[in-house]
Design a protein around this motif. Structure first.
Motif, short mmCIF file in Angstrom:
data_model
loop_
_atom_site.label_atom_id
_atom_site.label_comp_id
_atom_site.label_asym_id
_atom_site.label_seq_id
_atom_site.Cartn_x
_atom_site.Cartn_y
_atom_site.Cartn_z
N GLY A 107 -10.66 -3.59 11.40
CA GLY A 107 -11.86 -4.23 11.93
C GLY A 107 -12.98 -4.21 10.92
N THR A 108 -14.18 -4.58 11.38
CA THR A 108 -15.37 -4.62 10.54
C THR A 108 -16.50 -3.87 11.24
N LEU A 109 -17.19 -3.00 10.49
CA LEU A 109 -18.34 -2.29 11.04
C LEU A 109 -19.52 -3.24 11.12
N VAL A 110 -19.98 -3.55 12.33
CA VAL A 110 -21.06 -4.53 12.48
C VAL A 110 -22.39 -3.88 12.82
N ASP A 111 -22.39 -2.67 13.41
CA ASP A 111 -23.64 -1.99 13.77
C ASP A 111 -23.43 -0.49 13.57
N ALA A 112 -24.04 0.05 12.50
CA ALA A 112 -23.83 1.46 12.18
C ALA A 112 -24.43 2.37 13.23
N GLY A 113 -25.66 2.05 13.66
CA GLY A 113 -26.32 2.93 14.63
C GLY A 113 -25.56 3.05 15.93
N ALA A 114 -24.97 1.96 16.40
CA ALA A 114 -24.22 1.96 17.65
C ALA A 114 -22.74 2.24 17.44
N LEU A 115 -22.31 2.40 16.16
CA LEU A 115 -20.90 2.56 15.82
C LEU A 115 -20.07 1.46 16.48
N LEU A 116 -20.53 0.22 16.31
CA LEU A 116 -19.88 -0.94 16.90
C LEU A 116 -18.99 -1.61 15.86
N VAL A 117 -17.72 -1.81 16.20
CA VAL A 117 -16.74 -2.40 15.31
C VAL A 117 -16.21 -3.68 15.94
N GLN A 118 -16.11 -4.74 15.11
CA GLN A 118 -15.42 -5.96 15.55
C GLN A 118 -13.99 -5.88 15.04
N LEU A 119 -13.05 -5.81 15.97
CA LEU A 119 -11.65 -5.69 15.60
C LEU A 119 -11.16 -6.99 14.98
N GLY A 120 -10.00 -6.91 14.27
CA GLY A 120 -9.43 -8.09 13.66
C GLY A 120 -9.05 -9.14 14.69
N SER A 121 -8.84 -8.70 15.94
CA SER A 121 -8.50 -9.64 17.01
C SER A 121 -9.73 -10.35 17.56
N GLY A 122 -10.93 -9.94 17.11
CA GLY A 122 -12.16 -10.60 17.56
C GLY A 122 -12.95 -9.80 18.57
N GLU A 123 -12.32 -8.86 19.29
CA GLU A 123 -13.05 -8.08 20.28
C GLU A 123 -13.96 -7.06 19.59
N TYR A 124 -14.98 -6.63 20.35
CA TYR A 124 -15.92 -5.62 19.87
C TYR A 124 -15.61 -4.30 20.55
N LEU A 125 -15.72 -3.21 19.82
CA LEU A 125 -15.37 -1.89 20.34
C LEU A 125 -16.36 -0.86 19.81
N THR A 126 -16.90 -0.05 20.72
CA THR A 126 -17.75 1.07 20.32
C THR A 126 -16.85 2.29 20.11
N VAL A 127 -16.99 2.93 18.96
CA VAL A 127 -16.08 4.01 18.58
C VAL A 127 -16.85 5.32 18.44
N ARG A 128 -16.09 6.39 18.41
CA ARG A 128 -16.65 7.70 18.11
C ARG A 128 -16.59 7.92 16.60
N PRO A 129 -17.44 8.81 16.07
CA PRO A 129 -17.40 9.04 14.61
C PRO A 129 -16.03 9.48 14.12
N ASP A 130 -15.31 10.31 14.91
CA ASP A 130 -14.02 10.80 14.43
C ASP A 130 -12.91 9.77 14.57
N GLU A 131 -13.22 8.58 15.13
CA GLU A 131 -12.23 7.51 15.23
C GLU A 131 -12.38 6.48 14.11
N LEU A 132 -13.39 6.64 13.29
CA LEU A 132 -13.73 5.62 12.31
C LEU A 132 -13.24 6.05 10.92
N ALA A 133 -12.43 5.23 10.30
CA ALA A 133 -11.94 5.48 8.94
C ALA A 133 -12.54 4.44 7.99
N LEU A 134 -13.10 4.94 6.87
CA LEU A 134 -13.74 4.07 5.88
C LEU A 134 -12.94 4.11 4.59
N SER A 135 -13.04 3.06 3.82
CA SER A 135 -12.33 3.00 2.54
C SER A 135 -13.06 3.75 1.44
#
Length: 442
Positions: A107-135
């Motif tokens: 996915g793509t990180l679209v809002d850092a403060g809200a930890l909001l990710v847009q998945l590759g499928s197009g849906e938006y998902l709010t994640v926890r910090p320990d669920e987020l992997a960065l390159s």
């Protein structure tokens, strides 16, 4: 890499005076500790160019009481509080992966403060910090000042920052050690730093009812405060209470009890320290049992309660008290605030070795000429039965509701009227308590 939010203690480049202001242990501060917060007055800083900026990392700012910041020593024309950049804000728009439920979702990180990710499928998902992997490695949230407080002043000079923080607080703890007919009361001052900032400086402790106006602020949940100090470091210097007095009483200030630490306080993040406090002399001490009931014409039975009472020669702030008999723990209770010379009464729960049977006998019914009941008189008898190995003084306390209550021929004041009688119950024996009650309308 997995991103987990964790605060470290660093600052961006700012004026040296502002940097030293909140750097842990850089200089000593003046600390006033209360039961639920502390007031901090920092060392002097130079104000030049008509303004000074103070950084507060997010973890520290979350504990600060809103509206409590004041700059002392120079006139302030404006105070500006500016939130800093979120540590992940620079990664907005980057490709990330969400690790959830065994899945690895691009996915793509679209809002850092809200930890909001847009998945590759197009849906938006709010994640926890320990669920987020960065390159790439994100900056630590301690590498930036999350909040900047800028004071614009009407001139230059030296000033001190004063603010209140809920991260730092204290409370007394008591130990009552009893043996035979004697008892000793010790008090310990427990100082707790729940935050990520270290504190150092001369410290006074204040006990009493000190209120802050609530401003929709709560204890930071992310810090994870626990009753045991979140498994943090704990230091105790209470081993030699009588010889090494670490906390000195300074008397009363406008209804508050004030105490001073004999040495400067240095306390690290998430650390709890316990210091020798008071060893007041007890002018009275007694163990006793109590039976507490309300008047009823019905018979009843039950167990007595275990009680201790004592009178100390020093003011005692409210706090938990642990009672030991010959080294054996018999209970921990809350000790209410008491002035010097005031009796303290402690309830330690039910006593299965001392039971009571309450019998009520109707003696007389008084009626008027129309046959309406004016009053009824009763005899109340308590039979106290002990299976203890020692005699025990027992207080029988019964509350009687009604107007015009008469006990043993004497009119009572107040509603309810309280009947109090005492009996010495022998070891393995019985004792009786008897009184009469006249109740109007019965």
């Amino acid at each position: 890499m997995l991103y987990a939010a964790r605060m470290t203690r660093r600052f961006p480049l700012l004026p040296l005076a502002a940097l030293c202001l909140l750097t842990p242990l850089a200089q000593a501060a003046d600390l006033r500790l209360y039961p639920s917060f502390a007031e901090v007055t920092t060392p002097p800083l130079k104000v030049e160019g008509g303004a000074v900026t103070v950084p507060f990392p997010r973890a520290d700012w979350a504990w600060t009481v809103p509206g409590s910041l004041r700059l002392l020593g120079v006139p302030v024309t404006r105070t500006r509080v500016t939130p800093g950049m979120h540590p992940l804000q620079a990664h907005e728009g980057e490709a990330v992966r969400v690790l959830r439920g065994g899945l690895n979702l691009p996915g793509t990180l679209v809002d850092a403060g809200a930890l909001l990710v847009q998945l590759g499928s197009g849906e938006y998902l709010t994640v926890r910090p320990d669920e987020l992997a960065l390159s790439t490695r994100p900056p630590s949230s301690r590498d930036v000042a999350d909040v900047k407080v800028r004071f614009e002043t009407g001139g230059a000079g030296e000033a001190r920052l004063l603010y209140q923080t809920r991260a730092l607080s204290w409370k007394p703890r008591y130990d009552l050690d009893a043996s035979g007919g004697a008892a000793t009361l010790h008090a310990l001052a427990e100082i707790r730093n729940a935050g990520e900032q270290a504190f150092s400086g001369g410290a006074d402790l204040y006990a009493g009812d000190v209120r802050l106006v609530p401003e929709n602020v709560s204890t930071p949940a992310s810090v994870g405060v626990g009753e045991q100090g979140f498994g943090a470091a704990t230091t105790s210097t209470a081993g030699n209470v009588a010889q090494d007095r670490a906390v000195l009483s300074l008397g009363e200030v406008r209804g508050l009890q004030r105490y001073a630490l004999s040495r400067p306080l240095t306390i690290g993040p998430r650390e709890t320290q316990t210091l020798p406090f008071l060893t007041p002399k007890l002018s009275t001490f007694a163990r006793y049992a109590r039976v507490s009931t309300y008047f009823s014409p019905q018979n009843s039975s039950g167990r007595a309660g275990r009680f201790y009472k004592f009178t100390a020669d020093a003011a005692l702030p409210a706090g938990p008290l642990t009672v030991r008999e010959d080294g054996v723990l018999v209970g921990t209770v809350g000790l209410g605030a008491a002035t010097a010379g005031q009796l303290s009464d402690l309830s330690l729960g039910a006593d299965p070795d001392l039971r009571f049977a309450r019998r009520v006998t109707l003696l007389n019914t008084e009626k008027d000429s129309a046959g309406r009941t004016l009053s009824r008189s009763y005899r109340v008898t308590y039979t106290l039965t002990s299976t203890k190995s020692a005699a025990i003084t027992t207080e029988v306390r019964e509350q009687v509701y009604g107007q015009g209550v008469v006990v043993d021929g004497k009119a009572q004041n107040g509603n309810p009227a309280t009947v109090v009688r005492y009996a010495a119950v022998p070891a393995g024996g019985q004792a009786n308590v008897t009184f009469t009650v006249k109740v109007r309308g019965g």
